[in-house]
Design an enzyme around this catalytic site. Structure first.
Site: not given
Ligand SMILES: *Cc1c(COP(=O)(O)O)cnc(C)c1O
Length: 396
Positions: A88, A110, A377
């Site tokens: 993020k 948000e 992610s």
């Molecule tokens: C917010 C989040 C996601 C989902 O958001 P995308 O916009 O689909 O990437 C995925 N993995 C993590 C660790 C997140 O914090």
């Protein structure tokens, strides 16, 4: 490349907002286009991504997992190592710099899992911006730790009690604030969603994931991966990884949505499993809705994937057949969460565990010399209390 001038990815995307916000969206579009041509902006962005966020992130060979599964070589792109714990921050830094450029001193955002909230709160502290975060009350309970982290960074966290009290309602509340305070306020939207130019802009800020991964795998293996996979909430980490591989036809790409308790109405958040074309919160895309167009309830063990709409660009590439989409159930996800922790010593976010759950099934079907690259992610620290509760370890 896409989108067109009005923000369309084929039939998807666009800008469906009240008149008062059209001017703001246009302003952001113009300032953004200008900034991307300004070497000084690029230099600053690059610097903060390095110094504050911790880029580049490692490409990690999951050796024990690979051995155990006996198929493709599995690599993790380690976005979990970034400051505040997930991808993020890439987007947040980019947009915070835009806000400074526009002279806007107040930021709203948000958050679902709280990851976007904590990234925004941290960046606002760093850049001296006022910060207000909208969060559904249910998510605040699920992610209490992140709420406190945001408050520590000086953000005001506003609970949202409407509807299901999760991400969708938090987005509506943030939009309401934006309409009222648009002159002083920039809205840092947290995924590749919403009205143009957000889906394009957020994607661009995350492209660094794929650019780095490509360079790293070429250096490491001397060739491109056979397959990429990533979890898909709004779709920002996935499109960030995929984008620079779109032209590489030999690379298969798979997005993994939240299958929740399984594909029955109200029990999941897999928009491509039963979702229909609709407009939600400013964009035209696949939306989980009932025959009257009412937004369906969604469920996922991971707050960050628990949303009724998918980023419009994903809908486009699905139609084109360029990206495939599947889902992972909560049960498979919790298993992947534990497996990754035990085999590699890496505790993944429950969101990222969706991509790992897919990899656990997929890798054994692939030849031994092939390569499967998984986007990790985010990290799972925020999820350990919830996991302990579900896995029967009791309250921590
Ligand atoms: C917010 C989040 C996601 C989902 O958001 P995308 O916009 O689909 O990437 C995925 N993995 C993590 C660790 C997140 O914090």
């Amino acid at each position: 490349m896409l989108p067109d001038e009005a923000g369309h990815f084929g039939p998807y995307g666009g800008a469906y907002v009240p008149e008062t916000l059209m001017t703001a969206l246009q302003e952001i579009g113009e300032v953004y286009a200008e900034a991307r041509k300004d070497p000084e902006y690029e230099k600053q962005l690059k610097w903060h991504l390095k110094e504050f966020a911790g880029r580049p992130t490692e490409l990690y060979f999951a050796e024990r997992l690979t051995k155990e599964l006996g198929g493709a070589k599995i690599y993790f792109k380690r976005e979990d190592l970034l400051h505040t714990g997930a991808h993020k921050i890439n987007n947040v830094i980019g947009q915070a710099l835009l806000a400074l450029r526009m002279g806007k001193k107040r930021i709203i955002a948000e958050t679902g899992a709280g990851q976007h909230g904590i990234a925004t709160a941290a960046a606002c502290a760093k850049f001296g911006l006022e910060c207000v975060i909208y969060m559904g009350r249910v998510d605040m309970e699920r992610q209490a730790l992140n709420v406190y982290r945001m408050r520590l960074c000086g953000a005001k966290v506003v609970p949202v009690d409407a509807g299901q009290k999760t991400l969708k309602e938090a987005v509506s509340e943030a939009m309401r604030d934006w309409v009222t305070n648009v002159r002083s306020t920039h809205y840092i939207l947290g995924s590749a969603l919403g009205s143009h130019p957000y889906p394009m802009m957020v994607r661009d800020f995350h492209r660094v994931i794929g650019e780095e991964a490509k360079e790293q795998i070429l250096e490491r293996e001397g060739r491109l991966p056979d397959e990429l996979c990533a979890c898909v909430g709004g779709g920002s980490n996935a499109i960030g990884l995929f984008y620079d591989f779109l032209e590489d036809k030999s690379v298969r790409m798979v997005g993994v949505e939240a299958g929740g308790h399984g594909i029955q109405q109200g029990e999941h958040a897999a928009r491509f499993q039963g979702g229909k074309l609709g407009v939600l919160q400013g964009t035209k895309t696949y939306v989980l809705q009932d025959p009257d167009g009412q937004i369906e309830l969604t469920h996922s063990v991971s707050a960050g994937l628990d949303y009724a709409a998918i980023g419009p660009e994903h809908a486009y590439y699905r139609d084109e057949g360029r990206i495939d989409y599947t889902y992972a159930t909560d049960e498979d996800v919790l298993e992947a969460f534990q497996k990754c922790s035990q085999t590699e010593g890496i505790i993944p976010a429950l969101e990222s565990s969706h991509a790992i759950a897919y990899a656990l099934k997929r890798a054994p079907e692939m030849p031994k010399d092939s390569i499967l690259l998984v986007n990790l992610s985010g990290r799972g620290d925020k999820d350990v209390q919830q996991a302990a509760r579900i896995l029967g370890e009791g309250e921590l």
